[in-house]
Scaffold this active site. Sequence first.
Site, PDB file in Angstrom:
ATOM      1  CB  SER A  15      41.040 -73.249-115.088  1.00  0.00           C
ATOM      2  OG  SER A  15      42.213 -72.703-115.604  1.00  0.00           O
ATOM      3  NE  ARG A 113      47.590 -62.617-121.894  1.00  0.00           N
ATOM      4  CZ  ARG A 113      47.191 -63.517-121.006  1.00  0.00           C
ATOM      5  NH1 ARG A 113      46.791 -63.128-119.812  1.00  0.00           N
ATOM      6  NH2 ARG A 113      47.201 -64.797-121.311  1.00  0.00           N
ATOM      7  CB  SER A 158      44.224 -71.113-126.549  1.00  0.00           C
ATOM      8  OG  SER A 158      43.447 -70.348-125.646  1.00  0.00           O
ATOM      9  CG  ASP A 305      48.992 -71.618-116.677  1.00  0.00           C
ATOM     10  OD1 ASP A 305      49.277 -70.807-117.589  1.00  0.00           O
ATOM     11  OD2 ASP A 305      47.827 -71.910-116.374  1.00  0.00           O
ATOM     12  CE  LYS A 332      49.808 -68.821-121.730  1.00  0.00           C
ATOM     13  NZ  LYS A 332      48.376 -69.118-121.743  1.00  0.00           N
ATOM     14  NE  ARG A 378      49.939 -69.339-114.028  1.00  0.00           N
ATOM     15  CZ  ARG A 378      49.064 -69.769-113.118  1.00  0.00           C
ATOM     16  NH1 ARG A 378      49.486 -70.229-111.957  1.00  0.00           N
ATOM     17  NH2 ARG A 378      47.761 -69.734-113.350  1.00  0.00           N
TER      18      ARG A 378
END
Length: 417
Positions: A15, A113, A158, A305, A332, A378
């Site tokens: 990020s 998405r 978000s 996450d 996601k 993930r």
Amino acid sequence: MTATIPPMTVPGDKSIAHRALMLAALAQGESRLFNLPAGLDVRSTQRALGALGVTMRREGDVLVVSGGAGTLIAPPEPIDCGNSGTTIRLLTGLLATRAIVATLDGDASLRARPMRRVAAPLAAFGARIELSPAGTAPLVVHGNAAARGAAVAIEVPSAQVKSAVLFAALGAHGPTRLTGQLATRDHTERLFEAFGVRCRHDGDALVVEGPQTPQATQLHVPGDLSSAAFLLAAAAAVPGAHATLDDVGLNPTRTAFLDVLRRFGADVEVSQTSTGPEPHGRVSVRGARLSAVVIAPGEVPGLIDELPLVGVLGAFAHGRTSVSGAAELRVKESDRIDTFAHAARALGIEVETAPDGFAVRGPATLHDGAVVTAGDHRIAMAFAVAGHAAGIDVRLDDPDCMAVSFPGFARALDGVR
Ligand code: S3P
């Protein structure tokens, strides 16, 4: 007695890296970014900025970025954002107030998405953003360089949406005032300050006076706590196992998972070694007998996450571990409620699902099995952790997807004992 294992490190924070690259691209002069992660998502941002005319060169471990908003060019071809939601959404915001028309696209997962969540607030700047009829990529940004600052209510919790608007505000004329769902990771706000951009809180609102040009700077990107989380969880799930990680980002909007590990019953020690725009330090976890935890809706943005990993830990904990208020998981890199549940069941874990969450009954008796990752990094890492901690053979259909955020993860996981 546990043998002493030297501290490990994890790749730099994804990020922070995306934002640092984009601010460096807008800044006049040369910025030097240290410890950028090699994961594919951050590469997507680097490639995208290259296509927009930003020049970058490596000097050893440092990436030197020569920026300047005036030097941005319209890319001749669509920009491929790969698997990276942060790349496409933040870049859409950055371009919304520049004299650029650009097409942004991505892989099959990214194309599924939702993008209206950024297109709608950016319309307040007079930018026109074309989306597919389903509201997805490929998208075309027609930036408006004459944009006026705007009052924008952020409706989705978000950080990507908030940050898209903050990046747009840099190119707009006059104040932009954000209200609404702002309690998400605050890396953009912190990095604005590091790059000399003024951004102030006014009651519950966030205000940026545009236009502002970031100042080139030097920045160290600390290790990604969301990557560290997998190694820490692998230690937490096994009584007596241990992991120590150095140079991990400790931004308070990202550390909720460490508190969740404590609630599970693991022994967690944190020592902050540096403040800076993004604090970082050492984190050690020792495994223990775990007890189930309940994750409430208000905790979800701070753990977004890490939730598949919370589910995996639930399989090792006594009782019913549950997560609710997390419908965002469904949009996601995969539908993380369904992919998690299918994968968990394939290993013998009992899971209930809901539209906005899941529950796991533990401790489960895990057995060998094949996991469908849906190409989701993930999910792949969470179930690699399950395999490591339970001593079972977990066959991932797409282990390569872990390179999206953590190249070399399997080797790092082997180091947790
Ligand atoms: C991110 C924000 C979160 C997170 C993603 C990175 C960011 O997404 O899931 O991995 O860097 O702003 P949302 O903003 O969609 O919650």
